[in-house]
Design a protein around this motif. Structure first.
Motif, short mmCIF file in Angstrom:
data_model
loop_
_atom_site.label_atom_id
_atom_site.label_comp_id
_atom_site.label_asym_id
_atom_site.label_seq_id
_atom_site.Cartn_x
_atom_site.Cartn_y
_atom_site.Cartn_z
N LEU A 144 4.12 -38.98 -31.02
CA LEU A 144 2.75 -39.11 -31.51
C LEU A 144 1.90 -39.92 -30.55
O LEU A 144 0.72 -39.60 -30.32
N ASN A 145 2.47 -40.96 -29.98
CA ASN A 145 1.72 -41.77 -29.00
C ASN A 145 1.34 -40.93 -27.79
O ASN A 145 0.25 -41.08 -27.23
N ARG A 146 2.23 -40.02 -27.41
CA ARG A 146 1.93 -39.12 -26.29
C ARG A 146 0.83 -38.14 -26.68
O ARG A 146 -0.08 -37.86 -25.89
N ALA A 147 0.89 -37.66 -27.91
CA ALA A 147 -0.11 -36.69 -28.38
C ALA A 147 -1.50 -37.32 -28.44
O ALA A 147 -2.50 -36.68 -28.09
N LYS A 148 -1.58 -38.55 -28.91
CA LYS A 148 -2.87 -39.23 -29.02
C LYS A 148 -3.56 -39.37 -27.67
O LYS A 148 -4.79 -39.30 -27.58
N LYS A 149 -2.78 -39.55 -26.62
CA LYS A 149 -3.36 -39.68 -25.28
C LYS A 149 -3.97 -38.35 -24.82
O LYS A 149 -4.98 -38.34 -24.11
N GLY A 150 -3.36 -37.26 -25.21
CA GLY A 150 -3.91 -35.94 -24.90
C GLY A 150 -3.96 -35.63 -23.41
O GLY A 150 -4.87 -34.94 -22.95
N ILE A 151 -2.98 -36.10 -22.66
CA ILE A 151 -2.94 -35.88 -21.21
C ILE A 151 -1.79 -34.93 -20.89
O ILE A 151 -0.65 -35.17 -21.29
N HIS A 185 -12.51 -25.82 -18.69
CA HIS A 185 -13.81 -26.33 -18.27
C HIS A 185 -14.52 -27.08 -19.40
O HIS A 185 -15.11 -28.14 -19.17
N SER A 186 -14.43 -26.55 -20.61
CA SER A 186 -15.22 -27.09 -21.72
C SER A 186 -14.49 -28.15 -22.55
O SER A 186 -15.13 -29.03 -23.14
N TYR A 187 -13.18 -28.05 -22.62
CA TYR A 187 -12.44 -28.90 -23.55
C TYR A 187 -11.46 -29.87 -22.89
O TYR A 187 -10.75 -30.60 -23.58
N PHE A 188 -11.43 -29.88 -21.57
CA PHE A 188 -10.55 -30.79 -20.84
C PHE A 188 -11.34 -31.44 -19.71
O PHE A 188 -12.36 -30.91 -19.27
N LYS A 189 -10.85 -32.57 -19.26
CA LYS A 189 -11.42 -33.20 -18.08
C LYS A 189 -10.30 -33.54 -17.11
O LYS A 189 -9.18 -33.87 -17.52
N ARG A 190 -10.60 -33.41 -15.85
CA ARG A 190 -9.59 -33.70 -14.83
C ARG A 190 -9.17 -35.15 -14.91
O ARG A 190 -9.98 -36.06 -15.03
N HIS A 191 -7.87 -35.37 -14.81
CA HIS A 191 -7.32 -36.71 -14.90
C HIS A 191 -6.58 -37.01 -13.60
O HIS A 191 -6.41 -36.15 -12.75
N ALA A 192 -6.14 -38.23 -13.46
CA ALA A 192 -5.43 -38.62 -12.24
C ALA A 192 -4.14 -37.83 -12.08
O ALA A 192 -3.57 -37.32 -13.04
N ASP A 193 -3.68 -37.73 -10.83
CA ASP A 193 -2.40 -37.10 -10.51
C ASP A 193 -2.30 -35.66 -10.99
O ASP A 193 -1.28 -35.21 -11.53
N ASN A 194 -3.40 -34.92 -10.82
CA ASN A 194 -3.41 -33.49 -11.12
C ASN A 194 -3.07 -33.20 -12.58
O ASN A 194 -2.34 -32.26 -12.90
N TYR A 244 -4.69 -33.06 -16.78
CA TYR A 244 -5.90 -32.79 -17.56
C TYR A 244 -5.83 -33.58 -18.86
O TYR A 244 -4.78 -33.67 -19.49
N GLU A 245 -6.98 -34.10 -19.29
CA GLU A 245 -7.05 -34.83 -20.54
C GLU A 245 -7.97 -34.09 -21.52
O GLU A 245 -9.06 -33.63 -21.15
N VAL A 246 -7.53 -33.98 -22.76
CA VAL A 246 -8.33 -33.34 -23.80
C VAL A 246 -9.64 -34.11 -23.96
O VAL A 246 -9.66 -35.34 -23.95
N SER A 247 -10.75 -33.40 -24.11
CA SER A 247 -12.05 -34.05 -24.21
C SER A 247 -12.14 -34.88 -25.49
O SER A 247 -11.47 -34.61 -26.49
N ASN A 248 -12.98 -35.89 -25.47
CA ASN A 248 -13.17 -36.74 -26.64
C ASN A 248 -13.69 -35.94 -27.83
O ASN A 248 -13.36 -36.25 -28.98
N LYS A 249 -14.46 -34.91 -27.55
CA LYS A 249 -14.99 -34.06 -28.62
C LYS A 249 -13.86 -33.46 -29.46
O LYS A 249 -13.93 -33.42 -30.70
N ILE A 250 -12.81 -33.01 -28.79
CA ILE A 250 -11.67 -32.40 -29.49
C ILE A 250 -10.73 -33.47 -30.03
O ILE A 250 -10.19 -33.33 -31.14
N LYS A 251 -10.55 -34.55 -29.29
CA LYS A 251 -9.69 -35.64 -29.79
C LYS A 251 -10.18 -36.15 -31.15
O LYS A 251 -9.39 -36.45 -32.03
N LYS A 252 -11.50 -36.23 -31.29
CA LYS A 252 -12.07 -36.72 -32.55
C LYS A 252 -11.80 -35.78 -33.72
O LYS A 252 -11.91 -36.18 -34.89
N GLU A 253 -11.44 -34.54 -33.41
CA GLU A 253 -11.20 -33.54 -34.46
C GLU A 253 -9.76 -33.57 -34.98
O GLU A 253 -9.43 -32.83 -35.90
N VAL A 254 -8.91 -34.39 -34.38
CA VAL A 254 -7.50 -34.44 -34.77
C VAL A 254 -7.11 -35.85 -35.18
O VAL A 254 -7.30 -36.80 -34.41
#
Length: 270
Positions: free
Chosen positions: A150-157, A172-181, A183-193
């Motif tokens: 669950l802790n891994r899921a909350k990070k959404g990386i 493009h719309s629901y993820f943002k590039r993160h370090a080390d190649n 992707y992180e789930v956008s805050n918009k979607i994180k707030k929905e879970v």
């Protein structure tokens, strides 16, 4: 290397069955030793009987959390059993949304593992509603028994390989590039879970019934009686017309359930 006697294995198997519903047959001895041995080594505990005594005596519950974290398998990936997501998008949403009162859509991802399933569902709902989502409460519940996952899921990386098969517009719309190649789930979607730790063997505490429940590839670890008891609880927790999605490797005996079969691994409460 630790060894486990037949008596110790029966005790471990009984403990995990009673508390978590998971059925361990004798073929799982090696798995038990491999997964729990490293924990026992850290604790300087030399045998499985003493380890179980330690878990039971720990009133904080942390030892039990560590135990179940080690014993559960959390393998999943984006768009696993993709026909379910297609059916959810193309059929379930279009049939359910006109009948949802107060624009309160309730979806539960039970056994959500590292988050790919609930995030996918949240994206599908957001895409489906589009500009019409104003006024809708579409926040979905995602639960798992493992706090570690669950802790891994909350990070959404997720790695670039993990999201490679997703539609380009999603990346493009629901993820943002993160370090080390990654992707992180956008805050918009994180707030929905909403992620919560929950044991499916416990009484369901939900005040409102769900419109959709996803519980896929979880019941493969349960024996027949445990599985049927859980299916009954799911049925009682769904609104009339609500859907239950299970894994393709799982089955429900149609003679023993009030669910109506819709398609492979999809059932509906009439």
């Amino acid at each position: 290397m630790f060894e486990i006697s037949d008596k110790e294995f029966r005790r471990v198997a009984h403990f995990i069955k009673v508390n978590y519903g998971i059925h361990l047959n004798n073929e799982k001895k090696i798995l038990v030793v491999g997964r729990l041995g490293q924990v026992m080594q850290r604790l300087n505990i030399n045998n499985f009987s003493d380890y179980l005594d330690y878990i039971i005596a720990d009133k904080s519950g942390e030892a039990a959390k560590t135990f179940i974290n080690q014993m559960t398998t959390n393998h999943t990936f984006f768009m696993r059993e993709a026909d379910h997501f297609n059916y959810f998008r193309d059929t379930v949403l279009s049939s359910l949304l006109p009948r949802v009162r107060d624009k309160d859509l309730r979806v539960w991802s039970a056994g959500c593992s590292s988050g790919e399933e609930p995030y996918t569902l949240a994206i599908l709902i957001d895409e489906y509603l589009g500009s019409a989502r104003i006024g809708w409460d579409t926040q979905l519940l995602a639960t798992d028994i493992s706090e570690k996952v669950l802790n891994r899921a909350k990070k959404g990386i997720y790695s670039s390989e993990a999201v490679a098969l997703l539609p380009k517009r999603w990346r493009h719309s629901y993820f943002k590039r993160h370090a080390d190649n990654h992707y992180e789930v956008s805050n918009k979607i994180k707030k929905e879970v909403v992620f919560r730790r929950f044991n499916l063997m416990e009484s369901f505490p939900f005040k409102k019934k769900f419109h959709v429940i996803f519980c896929r590839n979880v019941m493969i670890y349960f024996d027949a009686d445990t599985k049927m008891n859980l299916i009954r609880k799911f049925y009682d927790s769904l609104e009339p017309g609500g859907y239950l999605f299970i894994g393709h490797s799982e089955t429900i005996n149609r003679e023993d359930t009030r669910f109506k079969y819709v398609m492979p691994a999809v059932y509906r409460k009439e």
